[in-house]
Scaffold this active site. Structure first.
Site, PDB file in Angstrom:
ATOM      1  N   HIS A 141      64.895 102.290 129.355  1.00  0.00           N
ATOM      2  CA  HIS A 141      64.970 103.560 128.637  1.00  0.00           C
ATOM      3  C   HIS A 141      64.472 104.700 129.517  1.00  0.00           C
ATOM      4  O   HIS A 141      63.281 104.793 129.819  1.00  0.00           O
ATOM      5  CB  HIS A 141      64.112 103.452 127.371  1.00  0.00           C
ATOM      6  CG  HIS A 141      64.164 104.647 126.496  1.00  0.00           C
ATOM      7  ND1 HIS A 141      63.046 105.379 126.164  1.00  0.00           N
ATOM      8  CD2 HIS A 141      65.203 105.248 125.860  1.00  0.00           C
ATOM      9  CE1 HIS A 141      63.381 106.371 125.368  1.00  0.00           C
ATOM     10  NE2 HIS A 141      64.685 106.316 125.161  1.00  0.00           N
ATOM     11  N   GLU A 163      69.433 103.290 130.791  1.00  0.00           N
ATOM     12  CA  GLU A 163      69.757 104.284 129.774  1.00  0.00           C
ATOM     13  C   GLU A 163      69.386 105.663 130.286  1.00  0.00           C
ATOM     14  O   GLU A 163      68.359 105.836 130.944  1.00  0.00           O
ATOM     15  CB  GLU A 163      68.990 103.980 128.477  1.00  0.00           C
ATOM     16  CG  GLU A 163      69.331 104.878 127.303  1.00  0.00           C
ATOM     17  CD  GLU A 163      68.498 106.140 127.205  1.00  0.00           C
ATOM     18  OE1 GLU A 163      68.821 107.016 126.375  1.00  0.00           O
ATOM     19  OE2 GLU A 163      67.493 106.259 127.954  1.00  0.00           O
ATOM     20  N   ASP A 217      69.822 110.135 129.197  1.00  0.00           N
ATOM     21  CA  ASP A 217      70.329 111.222 128.374  1.00  0.00           C
ATOM     22  C   ASP A 217      70.965 112.240 129.310  1.00  0.00           C
ATOM     23  O   ASP A 217      70.467 112.473 130.419  1.00  0.00           O
ATOM     24  CB  ASP A 217      69.186 111.896 127.611  1.00  0.00           C
ATOM     25  CG  ASP A 217      68.364 110.902 126.806  1.00  0.00           C
ATOM     26  OD1 ASP A 217      68.898 110.379 125.826  1.00  0.00           O
ATOM     27  OD2 ASP A 217      67.202 110.651 127.179  1.00  0.00           O
ATOM     28  N   HIS A 243      66.093 114.732 128.787  1.00  0.00           N
ATOM     29  CA  HIS A 243      66.111 114.466 127.340  1.00  0.00           C
ATOM     30  C   HIS A 243      65.986 115.729 126.515  1.00  0.00           C
ATOM     31  O   HIS A 243      66.817 116.006 125.645  1.00  0.00           O
ATOM     32  CB  HIS A 243      64.988 113.495 126.975  1.00  0.00           C
ATOM     33  CG  HIS A 243      64.923 113.185 125.508  1.00  0.00           C
ATOM     34  ND1 HIS A 243      64.190 113.952 124.625  1.00  0.00           N
ATOM     35  CD2 HIS A 243      65.507 112.213 124.774  1.00  0.00           C
ATOM     36  CE1 HIS A 243      64.320 113.457 123.405  1.00  0.00           C
ATOM     37  NE2 HIS A 243      65.113 112.401 123.467  1.00  0.00           N
ATOM     38  N   GLU A 303      73.629 108.604 126.920  1.00  0.00           N
ATOM     39  CA  GLU A 303      73.563 109.324 125.651  1.00  0.00           C
ATOM     40  C   GLU A 303      73.871 110.804 125.862  1.00  0.00           C
ATOM     41  O   GLU A 303      73.202 111.471 126.663  1.00  0.00           O
ATOM     42  CB  GLU A 303      72.197 109.180 124.991  1.00  0.00           C
ATOM     43  CG  GLU A 303      72.116 109.922 123.661  1.00  0.00           C
ATOM     44  CD  GLU A 303      70.743 109.895 123.027  1.00  0.00           C
ATOM     45  OE1 GLU A 303      70.503 110.725 122.128  1.00  0.00           O
ATOM     46  OE2 GLU A 303      69.904 109.061 123.416  1.00  0.00           O
TER      47      GLU A 303
END
Length: 273
Positions: free
Chosen positions: A22, A49, A51, A64, A137
């Site tokens: 993450h 992962e 963003d 993020h 994301e």
């Protein structure tokens, strides 16, 4: 690649989920920095992962928050700044604010604390010596709306990763964003993130049968019926953010196929390597 939803029977052995780092190995290192992702790969993470947000001059960067107060000590907004302006900021010092007072702390290369572009992260994954997947994301709401997904697909296309066999899957809390992705790159897997358990009954009739569902571990703990409903419906489940042995146990009981963790090395250790 499309995944076929299935129901795990109680008599079957528990699924060993994919371990996804993450924002990199972000428990130990500053999130979304190259160092965090390099450490995650060294620790054995099977997927990364990130963003993504769009800068004012059209670059996708791994950040993020919409503003930069927390990670770069500035009130500026990512969407109003050019990449060159972001490149002047320090995205790493916030993690260890007293490091400069520690005479025994190793010297830090300032380059490792610079803003990370998605393209640079993709290049690292493409050059790595083993297969690594990506969970990307897209952050919404944003002033650029659907341009984020269009730029993302264009970037993936540069790597040949916008179709079948791509190591990338796209996630969002935005239903509109996921519908856009299905139109722009119909062969890519999408993950509909679910922030609150009570959102699922509303989303259920609107999402595709082959969409992956991404609930948070907190909601699965506080509302166990959510997990039961997803399993009964044969949904593939990816869970965020799984950082403890108890969190992992909840996921194993549900048969989730991916756990997204700030602590990929610890989760891998719990899973036996």
């Amino acid at each position: 690649m499309r995944r076929t939803p299935r129901i795990r029977r109680d008599s079957e052995p528990r699924i060993r989920p994919q371990v996804v780092a993450h924002r990199g190995s972000s428990h130990e290192t500053p999130e979304h920095t190259l160092t965090a992702y390099e450490r995650a790969l060294d620790e054995g993470a099977e997927a990364l992962e990130c963003d993504v947000r769009l800068t004012a001059d059209g670059h996708l960067v791994c950040v993020h928050d919409r503003d930069l107060r927390r990670t770069a000590a500035t009130p500026g907004l990512v969407s109003t700044m050019n990449l060159a302006e972001l490149d002047e900021l320090d995205f790493a010092s916030w993690k260890s604010p007293w490091a400069e007072l520690d005479d025994e702390a190793p010297d830090r290369d300032p380059e490792t604390g610079k803003v990370l572009t998605l393209r640079k992260l993709l290049e690292m994954v493409a050059d790595y010596d083993r297969h690594v997947e990506l969970a990307i994301e897209t952050k919404h709401p944003t002033r650029y709306g659907g341009l984020v997904e269009r730029r993302l697909v264009d970037t993936l296309d540069d790597f040949g990763w916008d179709g079948t066999g791509s190591p990338a899957r796209i996630m969002s809390f935005s239903l509109n964003a996921m519908n856009r992705m299905r139109k722009l790159a119909p062969e890519l897997d999408v993950v509909m993130l679910v922030e609150k358990a009570h959102h699922w009954p509303v989303l259920r009739p609107l999402v595709g049968d082959d969409w992956i569902i991404g609930p948070g571990i907190k909601e699965l703990r506080e509302h166990p019926g959510l997990g039961r409903h997803l399993v009964k419906a044969g949904r593939e489940i990816h869970v965020w953010t799984v950082n403890t042995a108890d969190d992992l146990e909840v996921c194993l009981d549900l048969g989730v196929t991916a756990v997204i963790s700030d602590r990929p090395a610890y989760i891998l250790e719990l899973l036996g390597g």
